[in-house]
Motif scaffolding. Structure first.
Motif: not given
Length: 303
Positions: A61-73
């Motif tokens: 499963r690939g996920i992209w997020h903002v900077d180091k905020k893993q919840d800001d996908r």
């Protein structure tokens, strides 16, 4: 002593077994900075490696997020887990089973500058296992462009009448999935050749080559190349063509000049002969007419 040797041998064996695990690491290869045209799209190239030899691609499963905020996908298979302003605007172009994690973002906003980081997970029952990693040290930041780049033209300074002439129009972009469309203000479809290529990771070039036979009527005519980007923004560049006439050589037209010269010469000679003969006949006729006159019998007799 034997006990110490056994302990040393065991440590060495343990080091050999464990060394591949500890020497290998999770790595991502991305382009650190990319230009992105506002209202258009951008493709962020991405590839990754991991310590294990293989991972089951069906569970990746690939996920992209903002900077180091893993919840800001900004990308997730489950759209409900994505930030609302990114929903419907992102998709994974790469095949995770082939270690390709490239991401496309469309309808670029002026605040979509990132940076964006990739995360890989091995999912079991929708939940990630311990095999997961966020590449927060290898992220992509976007440089927002409010206006599209202008195309560039490659061409000779002067066209020669009756000879082929080519103009190459090209523009650099960062969205190969929706490449810019290049059009010409003049020229037929069969005179245009298009080409697309990757210049370097993250940058592509769209090119259009117009080739035609230059004519005198083309002199001082304007040729405009327009680039239409995804999102409807356009930019253009114009060339005013200069056409010179081809130098006329005597020898290049001798197949025409020589026959004409021969014809003219023959006609002149024939005309001269006709004039001389006509004058001679007129003189002869005049003398014969004079012989019938009683006042010139003596001259006629002598004649």
């Amino acid at each position: 002593m034997d006990k110490e040797r056994r302990m040393i041998f065991f440590c060495l064996l343990l080091a050999v077994i464990c060394s591949p695990v500890f020497t290998e690491e999770w790595k991502a290869k991305v382009v650190k900075n990319l230009d992105a045209l506002v209202s258009s799209c951008v493709v962020m190239p991405c590839s990754f490696t991991y310590p294990e030899k293989t991972l089951p691609s069906s569970k990746l499963r690939g996920i992209w997020h903002v900077d180091k905020k893993q919840d800001d996908r900004v990308y997730h298979m489950d759209q409900t887990r994505i930030l609302e302003n990114f929903r419907g605007r992102t998709r994974l172009l790469g095949n995770l089973g082939q270690n390709n994690c490239s991401l496309e973002i469309t309808e670029i906003k002026d605040h979509d500058n990132g940076p964006y980081c990739f995360r890989i997970e091995l999912a079991e029952n929708e939940d990630p296992t311990i095999n997961k990693f966020s590449f927060v040290e290898d992220c992509t930041a976007l440089n927002m462009l409010p206006d599209p780049p202008k195309p560039t033209l490659l061409h000779s300074m002067t066209a020669t009448q009756g000879h082929p002439y080519s103009i190459t129009c090209s523009v650099i972009h960062t969205c190969p999935s929706h490449a810019p469309q290049l059009t010409w203000s003049r020229g037929a479809a069969d005179e245009i050749f298009e080409n697309h290529r990757e210049l370097n990771p993250g940058n592509w070039e769209a090119a259009s080559i117009l080739t035609f036979i230059a004519q005198e009527k083309d002199d001082d005519q304007e040729y405009t190349c327009t680039a239409k980007f995804n999102g409807q923004k356009t930019s253009s560049v114009t060339l005013k063509l200069n056409v010179k006439r081809e130098n006329i050589s005597f020898f290049s037209y001798n197949h025409i000049i020589i026959p004409c010269a021969v014809g003219i010469g023959t006609a002149v000679i024939f005309a001269v002969v006709c004039i001389v003969l006509t004058k001679y006949l007129l003189t002869l006729t005049k003398k014969q007419n004079t012989c019938y006159s009683p006042l010139s019998c003596s001259r006629c007799s002598s004649f």
